[in-house]
Every structure is written in C-alpha cells, then in structure tokens.
Design a protein around this motif. Sequence first.
Motif, PDB file in Angstrom:
ATOM      1  N   ASP A 184      40.073   8.207  -9.538  1.00 24.75           N
ATOM      2  CA  ASP A 184      38.712   7.697  -9.447  1.00 24.75           C
ATOM      3  C   ASP A 184      38.286   7.911  -7.996  1.00 24.75           C
ATOM      4  O   ASP A 184      38.618   7.117  -7.116  1.00 24.75           O
ATOM      5  CB  ASP A 184      38.692   6.210  -9.821  1.00 24.75           C
ATOM      6  N   ALA A 185      37.586   9.016  -7.747  1.00 28.95           N
ATOM      7  CA  ALA A 185      37.260   9.403  -6.372  1.00 28.95           C
ATOM      8  C   ALA A 185      36.449   8.338  -5.641  1.00 28.95           C
ATOM      9  O   ALA A 185      36.619   8.136  -4.429  1.00 28.95           O
ATOM     10  CB  ALA A 185      36.495  10.725  -6.374  1.00 28.95           C
ATOM     11  N   ASP A 186      35.569   7.649  -6.350  1.00 26.59           N
ATOM     12  CA  ASP A 186      34.736   6.624  -5.718  1.00 26.59           C
ATOM     13  C   ASP A 186      35.576   5.424  -5.275  1.00 26.59           C
ATOM     14  O   ASP A 186      35.290   4.801  -4.260  1.00 26.59           O
ATOM     15  CB  ASP A 186      33.630   6.185  -6.671  1.00 26.59           C
ATOM     16  N   LEU A 187      36.600   5.113  -6.044  1.00 26.09           N
ATOM     17  CA  LEU A 187      37.482   4.009  -5.691  1.00 26.09           C
ATOM     18  C   LEU A 187      38.226   4.300  -4.395  1.00 26.09           C
ATOM     19  O   LEU A 187      38.414   3.419  -3.553  1.00 26.09           O
ATOM     20  CB  LEU A 187      38.475   3.752  -6.834  1.00 26.09           C
ATOM     21  N   ILE A 188      38.634   5.551  -4.224  1.00 30.78           N
ATOM     22  CA  ILE A 188      39.353   5.941  -3.006  1.00 30.78           C
ATOM     23  C   ILE A 188      38.398   6.095  -1.827  1.00 30.78           C
ATOM     24  O   ILE A 188      38.696   5.665  -0.709  1.00 30.78           O
ATOM     25  CB  ILE A 188      40.109   7.269  -3.235  1.00 30.78           C
ATOM     26  N   GLY A 189      37.240   6.704  -2.070  1.00 29.94           N
ATOM     27  CA  GLY A 189      36.350   7.086  -0.974  1.00 29.94           C
ATOM     28  C   GLY A 189      35.317   6.081  -0.550  1.00 29.94           C
ATOM     29  O   GLY A 189      34.655   6.268   0.476  1.00 29.94           O
ATOM     30  N   ARG A 190      35.148   5.004  -1.317  1.00 26.99           N
ATOM     31  CA  ARG A 190      34.127   4.010  -0.988  1.00 26.99           C
ATOM     32  C   ARG A 190      34.786   2.640  -0.890  1.00 26.99           C
ATOM     33  O   ARG A 190      35.227   2.077  -1.894  1.00 26.99           O
ATOM     34  CB  ARG A 190      33.017   4.000  -2.045  1.00 26.99           C
ATOM     35  N   LYS A 191      34.835   2.087   0.298  1.00 28.05           N
ATOM     36  CA  LYS A 191      35.598   0.862   0.564  1.00 28.05           C
ATOM     37  C   LYS A 191      35.167  -0.322  -0.301  1.00 28.05           C
ATOM     38  O   LYS A 191      35.994  -1.118  -0.737  1.00 28.05           O
ATOM     39  CB  LYS A 191      35.482   0.491   2.044  1.00 28.05           C
ATOM     40  N   LYS A 192      33.878  -0.447  -0.546  1.00 29.54           N
ATOM     41  CA  LYS A 192      33.386  -1.623  -1.266  1.00 29.54           C
ATOM     42  C   LYS A 192      33.106  -1.326  -2.741  1.00 29.54           C
ATOM     43  O   LYS A 192      32.495  -2.145  -3.427  1.00 29.54           O
ATOM     44  CB  LYS A 192      32.123  -2.156  -0.590  1.00 29.54           C
ATOM     45  N   HIS A 193      33.547  -0.179  -3.215  1.00 29.94           N
ATOM     46  CA  HIS A 193      33.290   0.182  -4.614  1.00 29.94           C
ATOM     47  C   HIS A 193      34.099  -0.710  -5.543  1.00 29.94           C
ATOM     48  O   HIS A 193      35.320  -0.810  -5.417  1.00 29.94           O
ATOM     49  CB  HIS A 193      33.667   1.645  -4.851  1.00 29.94           C
ATOM     50  N   ARG A 194      33.398  -1.343  -6.470  1.00 38.67           N
ATOM     51  CA  ARG A 194      34.063  -2.256  -7.391  1.00 38.67           C
ATOM     52  C   ARG A 194      33.461  -2.141  -8.784  1.00 38.67           C
ATOM     53  O   ARG A 194      32.886  -3.089  -9.325  1.00 38.67           O
ATOM     54  CB  ARG A 194      33.969  -3.709  -6.876  1.00 38.67           C
ATOM     55  N   PHE A 195      33.620  -0.977  -9.389  1.00 38.08           N
ATOM     56  CA  PHE A 195      33.192  -0.801 -10.775  1.00 38.08           C
ATOM     57  C   PHE A 195      34.052   0.276 -11.405  1.00 38.08           C
ATOM     58  O   PHE A 195      34.235   1.346 -10.813  1.00 38.08           O
ATOM     59  CB  PHE A 195      31.712  -0.409 -10.864  1.00 38.08           C
ATOM     60  N   LYS A 237      34.022  11.650 -10.298  1.00 40.11           N
ATOM     61  CA  LYS A 237      33.224  11.136  -9.174  1.00 40.11           C
ATOM     62  C   LYS A 237      31.799  10.886  -9.640  1.00 40.11           C
ATOM     63  O   LYS A 237      31.178  11.743 -10.258  1.00 40.11           O
ATOM     64  CB  LYS A 237      33.246  12.122  -8.004  1.00 40.11           C
ATOM     65  N   VAL A 238      31.262   9.710  -9.327  1.00 35.62           N
ATOM     66  CA  VAL A 238      29.901   9.335  -9.720  1.00 35.62           C
ATOM     67  C   VAL A 238      28.901   9.625  -8.610  1.00 35.62           C
ATOM     68  O   VAL A 238      27.811  10.137  -8.848  1.00 35.62           O
ATOM     69  CB  VAL A 238      29.835   7.841 -10.113  1.00 35.62           C
ATOM     70  N   PHE A 239      29.265   9.300  -7.369  1.00 37.07           N
ATOM     71  CA  PHE A 239      28.323   9.369  -6.245  1.00 37.07           C
ATOM     72  C   PHE A 239      28.505  10.651  -5.432  1.00 37.07           C
ATOM     73  O   PHE A 239      29.624  11.024  -5.073  1.00 37.07           O
ATOM     74  CB  PHE A 239      28.488   8.148  -5.342  1.00 37.07           C
ATOM     75  N   GLY A 252      28.870  13.030  -9.405  1.00 36.46           N
ATOM     76  CA  GLY A 252      29.188  13.160  -7.987  1.00 36.46           C
ATOM     77  C   GLY A 252      29.516  14.576  -7.588  1.00 36.46           C
ATOM     78  O   GLY A 252      29.316  14.974  -6.438  1.00 36.46           O
ATOM     79  N   PHE A 253      30.019  15.367  -8.531  1.00 37.53           N
ATOM     80  CA  PHE A 253      30.316  16.771  -8.282  1.00 37.53           C
ATOM     81  C   PHE A 253      29.177  17.685  -8.721  1.00 37.53           C
ATOM     82  O   PHE A 253      28.852  18.659  -8.046  1.00 37.53           O
ATOM     83  CB  PHE A 253      31.585  17.187  -9.031  1.00 37.53           C
ATOM     84  N   TYR A 254      28.567  17.366  -9.869  1.00 35.70           N
ATOM     85  CA  TYR A 254      27.621  18.303 -10.496  1.00 35.70           C
ATOM     86  C   TYR A 254      26.182  17.801 -10.548  1.00 35.70           C
ATOM     87  O   TYR A 254      25.315  18.475 -11.078  1.00 35.70           O
ATOM     88  CB  TYR A 254      28.090  18.613 -11.914  1.00 35.70           C
ATOM     89  N   PHE A 255      25.918  16.599 -10.037  1.00 31.99           N
ATOM     90  CA  PHE A 255      24.595  15.986 -10.061  1.00 31.99           C
ATOM     91  C   PHE A 255      24.060  15.995 -11.495  1.00 31.99           C
ATOM     92  O   PHE A 255      24.683  15.415 -12.374  1.00 31.99           O
ATOM     93  CB  PHE A 255      23.649  16.692  -9.080  1.00 31.99           C
ATOM     94  N   ASP A 256      22.935  16.663 -11.777  1.00 29.96           N
ATOM     95  CA  ASP A 256      22.367  16.619 -13.128  1.00 29.96           C
ATOM     96  C   ASP A 256      22.941  17.696 -14.049  1.00 29.96           C
ATOM     97  O   ASP A 256      22.493  17.846 -15.186  1.00 29.96           O
ATOM     98  CB  ASP A 256      20.845  16.751 -13.067  1.00 29.96           C
ATOM     99  N   LYS A 257      23.940  18.448 -13.569  1.00 30.15           N
ATOM    100  CA  LYS A 257      24.524  19.524 -14.380  1.00 30.15           C
ATOM    101  C   LYS A 257      25.972  19.202 -14.779  1.00 30.15           C
ATOM    102  O   LYS A 257      26.744  20.109 -15.115  1.00 30.15           O
ATOM    103  CB  LYS A 257      24.499  20.840 -13.603  1.00 30.15           C
ATOM    104  N   ALA A 258      26.332  17.947 -14.772  1.00 32.00           N
ATOM    105  CA  ALA A 258      27.704  17.572 -15.101  1.00 32.00           C
ATOM    106  C   ALA A 258      28.032  17.922 -16.546  1.00 32.00           C
ATOM    107  O   ALA A 258      27.285  17.571 -17.463  1.00 32.00           O
ATOM    108  CB  ALA A 258      27.914  16.070 -14.866  1.00 32.00           C
ATOM    109  N   PRO A 259      29.125  18.634 -16.777  1.00 33.82           N
ATOM    110  CA  PRO A 259      29.501  18.995 -18.155  1.00 33.82           C
ATOM    111  C   PRO A 259      29.893  17.753 -18.958  1.00 33.82           C
ATOM    112  O   PRO A 259      30.403  16.777 -18.415  1.00 33.82           O
ATOM    113  CB  PRO A 259      30.695  19.930 -17.950  1.00 33.82           C
ATOM    114  N   ASN A 260      29.664  17.817 -20.263  1.00 29.02           N
ATOM    115  CA  ASN A 260      30.017  16.712 -21.145  1.00 29.02           C
ATOM    116  C   ASN A 260      31.523  16.650 -21.349  1.00 29.02           C
ATOM    117  O   ASN A 260      32.229  17.659 -21.266  1.00 29.02           O
ATOM    118  CB  ASN A 260      29.339  16.876 -22.504  1.00 29.02           C
ATOM    119  N   LEU A 261      31.993  15.454 -21.655  1.00 28.44           N
ATOM    120  CA  LEU A 261      33.382  15.308 -22.059  1.00 28.44           C
ATOM    121  C   LEU A 261      33.564  15.868 -23.461  1.00 28.44           C
ATOM    122  O   LEU A 261      32.628  15.853 -24.265  1.00 28.44           O
ATOM    123  CB  LEU A 261      33.770  13.826 -22.070  1.00 28.44           C
ATOM    124  N   PRO A 262      34.753  16.345 -23.796  1.00 25.31           N
ATOM    125  CA  PRO A 262      35.016  16.702 -25.192  1.00 25.31           C
ATOM    126  C   PRO A 262      34.765  15.486 -26.086  1.00 25.31           C
ATOM    127  O   PRO A 262      35.033  14.349 -25.674  1.00 25.31           O
ATOM    128  CB  PRO A 262      36.499  17.091 -25.184  1.00 25.31           C
TER     129      PRO A 262
END
Length: 397
Positions: free
Chosen positions: A7-18, A56-58, A87-97
């Motif tokens: 979870d890239a946001d958990l690692i990269g954002r100190k106050k991320h809690r979701f 990544k979300v952000f 967070g990686f693809y902005f509005d072009k993020a591929p769908n999950l299977p």
Amino acid sequence: MKIGIIDADLIGRKKHRFPNLVCEKISGYWKEKGAEVYLLMDYNLPDFFDYVYIAKVFTDTPVPDFINKLIGKKDNPNEKVKIGGTGFYFDKAPNLPAEIEHHMPDYHLYDEWIKNEVSRACKEAEQKGKVFNKSKFMTQFKEYTDYSIGFITRGCFRKCKFCVNQKFDHVFVHSPLREFLDPSRKKLCFLDDNFLGCPQWKSLLEEIISTGRQFKFKQGLDERLLTEEKCRMLFNSKYDGDFTFAFDNISDYELIHEKLKMIRKYNQKKSVKFYVLVGFESTDAKDIENAFKRVELLLCYRCLPYIMRYMDKNNTPWKQSKYRALYVTIARWCNQPSIIKKMSFRDFCEANQALHKNKNTLCSAMKSMVDFENEYPEIAARYFDIRFGEDNLNITK
C-alpha cells in the motif's frame, strides 16, 4: 504461492489512515487460493515472492524510481511486480480483473501492521514515563477495524476536469451489498463516486438502511441532486459522522444556495461539511474571492467548509501562485472545525501573529492577509470578518 502487497500511500504518507480496498481484495482473492499473503512495508522485494502488487491512490505519494518506470509499460521487465491505482495512472487506471474486483475484501490484511503500531506507541509512552491510552490510540484505525468497505455504485456523469473519475458517463449499480458486507463489522463505508446519480438510488439506500448499521459515503454526496425525498431518507437515517458534499464551482452558487435551504429543512442535528475546491480555474485574486464567497454562504448555514487545493498528476498550481501563503492560511483556518467555529479569518491571522516569536516581523498568516488586504481592500472588507453561524447574507429574511 507467496504474494507481497504494498500500500504505497501507507508507506509514503505519514498520516495516512485508510485501508486500500484494492489491496484488501487482492489479498482476499489470493488467500482463497491458498497463497501466503504479506503486507510489505518497504520496497525491498525478495525473490521468493511469486507476485508483488503495488497500489497507490494519491499522485503525490512518493515511490522509488524503479516503480515509476513501470507505469504504462506493456513489456514489464519484471513480470512479478504489478502496479495500479489512480496514484499511478490518474484517470486512466486499468480495471481490476472481475474475479478480484468482486471478491470479498480481506479485512485482516492490516492486522499485523496495526498490532506493530500499537506496540511501538506503547513503548514510546513507557520511555517517556506516560500512560498509554490504547483505546484512544486505536481510534485512528477505525476504518481498518470497524467498517465493511466497498462500491455499491460506480461512475459519474459530471465529467469534471479536475476529477480522476472520467471512465464513465453515467452511474450504475456495481456490487451487491453482500459482496463486501462483513457481518462482524458494525459500520458501512461506501466509496461511490456519485451515489445520488444512480437511477436505483432509492432501493439501494433502503437496503443500506435495512441493515441497521451506521453508514457513510467517504467521497461525499452530490448535493446538486438532492430532492425532498432524498433529504427525508438521508437525514433520518443512521448516518455516520458528518454529511459531506462538495462546492467546487462558483457557477453552482445559486443552485447550492437552494439545496442548503433544503438541507436546513430536513437536518437539525448532524454536522454538514462541504469540500471547497480552490486553485483550479485560476490562482489569482478572483479565485481567492470565489473561495471566500463560497465559504461565506456555507458559514451562514452553519456548514463546515473544507478547502481542497487542486493538484493533478504533474503539478500543484497554487504552489506557483503569488498567493501561495494565503492559500495555506485559508486552508488552515477552514479545515479545523474548532477554529472556524470560533474565529473569523482576521481573528485567526491575528491569533497566529500573537504566537509569533519575533514580534518585529509578521508571521506568514498575518503577512498573507495584510498583503492581500492592501492589494484588494474591498474583498477583505467583504469577507475577512465573516463568522460561522452569522447571517451575513440575510438568508432568514
């Protein structure tokens, strides 16, 4: 099989809690297949993993360069590493299977991390000779422990240029509630993009209410779509926390004014919050004025504004503005309910100045206010002294 999840946001954002719902779904999918799944807290990827998923979300969450180089590459040099998310693809993020998208999330993916965080905080308290309040400390993890999370609808027809949700031009039913409802969890959290825009909103809301659980829409609701019927159902439900809406465009001023009257009619108890987007159409004095105009209307109706400074995947325009410090100060004033309920913008800046160590210079908050007031005294006179709950617009007359 051994699966690593980051979870890239958990690692990269100190106050991320979701929790990252994608990470939980991937974990649930692979655990059902008998795989060993690990939540990784760094980017050292051991060779023994069969796959490592990074979500990544952000857009501003930092990741190592070798991860960024994988974005958009079909010929991935490391087939074991798979990345995804806005967070990686902005509005072009591929769908999950589909088999992962519609899998029950693994709500225990973060258990070990939470346990380690509690242990760390407890040791720090002991070293400082303080009593560790575990119950209070655990409140920051409530979304990880108390909520079933999912999308009951997807899509939006608005096509707002600042939004990552550009894939669809309508709202549609996405997942049955049972798909992500954990009976052991007492609350529901929905990540829907525009729930009230779904043609089946009423039957879906009735189903949600029938669970008897408290619920919330994390991304907020579209107040422009409110009707008398929607208000009656929403404001009489077991809603969890603040009702959250958005006031992104000054062009919606009159429409939102009408909806605020409707909200006031049906809601007498719950707090109401509005996200207020700034720094998108411009970062000049007009944008500052438009921000204050929207805030003023919300304060008149005792609604809490929350300033959202626009940023896209490449830049943050407000940071290049001559009013950068003012944007920061307005956000600090608005985004703390205990402050904006008691202080006008001028009060807030003066309070910051009173705490400034060097009395011979202006603090950044005071300087940003004074500079703008000198440049645009008419805007300052109109908005710098407005207060929460005061009928500045004579709306009750």
